[in-house]
Design a protein around this motif. Structure first.
Motif, PDB file in Angstrom:
ATOM      1  N   SER A 115       0.833  -1.239   0.135  1.00 45.22           N
ATOM      2  CA  SER A 115       0.072  -0.135   0.156  1.00 45.22           C
ATOM      3  C   SER A 115       0.787   1.300  -0.205  1.00 45.22           C
ATOM      4  CB  SER A 115      -0.807   0.041   1.109  1.00 45.22           C
ATOM      5  OG  SER A 115      -1.737  -0.980   1.115  1.00 45.22           O
ATOM      6  N   LEU A 116       2.057   1.309   0.452  1.00 51.80           N
ATOM      7  CA  LEU A 116       2.947   2.469   0.644  1.00 51.80           C
ATOM      8  C   LEU A 116       3.234   2.797  -0.739  1.00 51.80           C
ATOM      9  CD1 LEU A 116       4.328   4.151   2.723  1.00 51.80           C
ATOM     10  CD2 LEU A 116       6.382   2.708   2.811  1.00 51.80           C
ATOM     11  N   PHE A 117       3.201   2.071  -1.754  1.00 48.42           N
ATOM     12  CA  PHE A 117       3.650   2.354  -2.983  1.00 48.42           C
ATOM     13  C   PHE A 117       2.533   2.533  -3.970  1.00 48.42           C
ATOM     14  CE2 PHE A 117       7.614   0.531  -1.103  1.00 48.42           C
ATOM     15  CZ  PHE A 117       8.252   1.575  -1.239  1.00 48.42           C
ATOM     16  N   ARG A 118       1.346   2.204  -3.482  1.00 46.74           N
ATOM     17  CA  ARG A 118       0.163   2.661  -4.186  1.00 46.74           C
ATOM     18  C   ARG A 118      -0.602   3.522  -3.264  1.00 46.74           C
ATOM     19  NH1 ARG A 118      -1.132  -3.600  -5.593  1.00 46.74           N
ATOM     20  NH2 ARG A 118       0.773  -4.234  -6.577  1.00 46.74           N
ATOM     21  N   ARG A 119      -1.711   3.328  -2.627  1.00 44.37           N
ATOM     22  CA  ARG A 119      -2.310   3.847  -1.710  1.00 44.37           C
ATOM     23  C   ARG A 119      -2.779   3.124  -0.484  1.00 44.37           C
ATOM     24  NH1 ARG A 119      -7.863   5.214  -2.259  1.00 44.37           N
ATOM     25  NH2 ARG A 119      -8.913   3.655  -3.464  1.00 44.37           N
ATOM     26  N   PRO A 121      -5.710   2.205   1.883  1.00 47.94           N
ATOM     27  CA  PRO A 121      -7.282   2.335   1.723  1.00 47.94           C
ATOM     28  C   PRO A 121      -7.806   3.356   2.884  1.00 47.94           C
ATOM     29  CG  PRO A 121      -6.645  -0.142   1.864  1.00 47.94           C
ATOM     30  CD  PRO A 121      -5.542   0.806   2.355  1.00 47.94           C
ATOM     31  N   PRO A 122      -8.916   4.255   2.286  1.00 50.71           N
ATOM     32  CA  PRO A 122      -9.462   5.212   3.140  1.00 50.71           C
ATOM     33  C   PRO A 122      -9.886   4.766   4.666  1.00 50.71           C
ATOM     34  CG  PRO A 122     -10.358   5.559   0.918  1.00 50.71           C
ATOM     35  CD  PRO A 122      -9.648   4.113   0.974  1.00 50.71           C
ATOM     36  N   ARG A 123     -10.720   3.586   4.655  1.00 48.74           N
ATOM     37  CA  ARG A 123     -11.054   3.215   5.919  1.00 48.74           C
ATOM     38  C   ARG A 123      -9.847   2.925   6.803  1.00 48.74           C
ATOM     39  NH1 ARG A 123     -13.901  -2.036   5.072  1.00 48.74           N
ATOM     40  NH2 ARG A 123     -13.515  -2.241   7.370  1.00 48.74           N
ATOM     41  N   ASP A 124      -8.920   2.555   6.460  1.00 53.28           N
ATOM     42  CA  ASP A 124      -7.806   2.225   7.377  1.00 53.28           C
ATOM     43  C   ASP A 124      -6.920   3.435   7.865  1.00 53.28           C
ATOM     44  OD1 ASP A 124      -8.014  -0.752   7.230  1.00 53.28           O
ATOM     45  OD2 ASP A 124      -6.906  -0.634   5.184  1.00 53.28           O
ATOM     46  N   ILE A 125      -7.377   4.637   6.781  1.00 48.43           N
ATOM     47  CA  ILE A 125      -6.581   5.809   7.478  1.00 48.43           C
ATOM     48  C   ILE A 125      -7.449   6.245   8.284  1.00 48.43           C
ATOM     49  CG2 ILE A 125      -6.174   7.980   6.622  1.00 48.43           C
ATOM     50  CD1 ILE A 125      -5.205   6.965   3.900  1.00 48.43           C
ATOM     51  N   GLU A 126      -8.839   6.245   8.088  1.00 49.79           N
ATOM     52  CA  GLU A 126      -9.770   6.853   9.113  1.00 49.79           C
ATOM     53  C   GLU A 126      -9.401   6.198  10.614  1.00 49.79           C
ATOM     54  OE1 GLU A 126     -13.824   6.268   8.173  1.00 49.79           O
ATOM     55  OE2 GLU A 126     -13.235   7.461   6.201  1.00 49.79           O
ATOM     56  N   ASN A 127      -9.294   4.750  10.523  1.00 50.90           N
ATOM     57  CA  ASN A 127      -9.187   3.962  11.708  1.00 50.90           C
ATOM     58  C   ASN A 127      -7.893   4.464  12.590  1.00 50.90           C
ATOM     59  OD1 ASN A 127      -7.593   1.599  13.074  1.00 50.90           O
ATOM     60  ND2 ASN A 127      -9.927   1.015  13.323  1.00 50.90           N
ATOM     61  N   ALA A 128      -6.925   4.681  11.663  1.00 49.49           N
ATOM     62  CA  ALA A 128      -5.574   5.376  12.256  1.00 49.49           C
ATOM     63  C   ALA A 128      -5.622   6.474  12.885  1.00 49.49           C
ATOM     64  CB  ALA A 128      -4.391   4.973  11.191  1.00 49.49           C
ATOM     65  N   PHE A 129      -6.264   7.205  12.233  1.00 50.64           N
ATOM     66  CA  PHE A 129      -6.584   8.613  12.506  1.00 50.64           C
ATOM     67  C   PHE A 129      -7.220   8.835  14.093  1.00 50.64           C
ATOM     68  CE2 PHE A 129      -7.858  13.130  12.518  1.00 50.64           C
ATOM     69  CZ  PHE A 129      -6.879  13.768  12.146  1.00 50.64           C
ATOM     70  N   ARG A 130      -8.197   8.010  14.081  1.00 52.34           N
ATOM     71  CA  ARG A 130      -9.186   7.892  15.327  1.00 52.34           C
ATOM     72  C   ARG A 130      -8.051   7.256  16.306  1.00 52.34           C
ATOM     73  NH1 ARG A 130     -13.482   6.291  12.424  1.00 52.34           N
ATOM     74  NH2 ARG A 130     -12.804   3.999  12.560  1.00 52.34           N
TER      75      ARG A 130
END
Ligand code: ADP
Ligand code: ADP
Length: 239
Positions: A115-119, A121-130
């Motif tokens: 993922s680091l070299f593509r993108r 998933p928005p859901r995982d980013i949201e989870n990490a942000f929380r």
């Protein structure tokens, strides 16, 4: 949330050191257990036998119904994903950002690097942000891990462990590199996040006073044997 059961756990290293002798204990979901004892008592060995970073010589480890000690490669890998680890020296990837470190916990090694070299998933980013919100690091999300203080790094370590949605936390001397005030903040945070999630945790703590202040239950080890198991209040200075 999982419960952990150790039955007759024993470790003798090839060097002949008897690090653990017949340790039996059960940790129910939501319980935060502090492991204390002098240097060499077997605390790290016990933590490492649970996820088999160290292979036990005898005895069994169960996470709910799963016998960890009976698993082979693939099964063990999956079982380890159910156990979050928090380390003394944080074990962050220093050149990655805070957010990326947390995402690595969420996604696991292979998916993370892909993922680091593509993108991501928005859901995982949201989870990490929380999670970064929970540990108080949202302003630092895009900083490199090596730009943070020790206490902030350990917060990242906690968020990363939680990101993998573990059933159990294994915590090895989380505050050994921190000053007393930061140590108390980190211990409180560990206790709180476990309570919120009903997570069982084993926390290896060198500092007895700190263990007494923040742990729900104390297990004292000496020469690889359990010499105390009970509430913090019951601990006498001799242990
Ligand atoms: P195992 O029986 O689990 O394979 P080993 O005896 O092979 O463990 O030791 C593993 C590593 O730990 C080796 O690199 C060894 O040098 C190191 N080691 C040996 N003795 C000690 C000790 N007393 N404390 C910490 N590390 C040690
Ligand atoms: P603690 O975490 O309480 O300080 P450890 O689990 O590190 O205790 O060590 C328990 C005992 O096992 C000690 O006698 C130590 O020297 C020994 N030991 C730890 N790791 C190793 C290893 N890799 N190889 C051989 N002996 C080890």
């Amino acid at each position: 949330a999982g419960s952990l059961r150790l039955v007759g756990l024993t470790k003798r290293y090839r060097t002949g050191d008897q690090a653990l002798s017949d340790v039996t204990l059960e940790v129910p979901p939501g319980q935060v257990l502090g492991l204390i004892g002098p240097s060499g008592a077997g605390k790290s060995t016990l933590i490492r036998c649970i996820n088999r970073l160290v292979e036990p010589s005898a005895g069994r480890v169960f996470l709910d119904e799963t016998e960890i000690t009976a698993l082979h490669a693939g099964g063990l890998r999956r079982a380890r994903r159910r156990m979050g680890m928090i380390f003394q020296e944080y074990a962050l990837v220093e050149r990655l950002t805070v957010m990326e470190n947390v995402l690595s916990g969420r996604l696991g090694y292979v998916s993370f690097w892909r993922s680091l070299f593509r993108r991501f998933p928005p859901r995982d980013i949201e989870n990490a942000f929380r999670l970064l919100e929970r540990v108080g690091l949202t302003e630092h999300a895009d900083k490199r891990a090596d730009a943070l203080s020790g206490g902030q790094r350990q917060r990242v370590g906690i968020a990363r462990a939680l990101a993998q949605e573990p059933e159990l936390l294994l915590v090895d001397e989380p505050t050994a590199s921190l000053d007393p005030k930061t140590s108390r903040q980190i211990m409180r945070l560990i206790r709180e996040v476990c309570a919120e999630r009903g997570l069982a945790a084993i926390v290896n703590i060198h500092d007895v006073a700190l263990a007494q202040q923040f742990m729900m239950r104390i297990v004292g080890l000496r020469a690889g044997r359990v010499v105390y198991d009970g509430p913090p209040e019951g601990l006498t200075p001799a242990v």
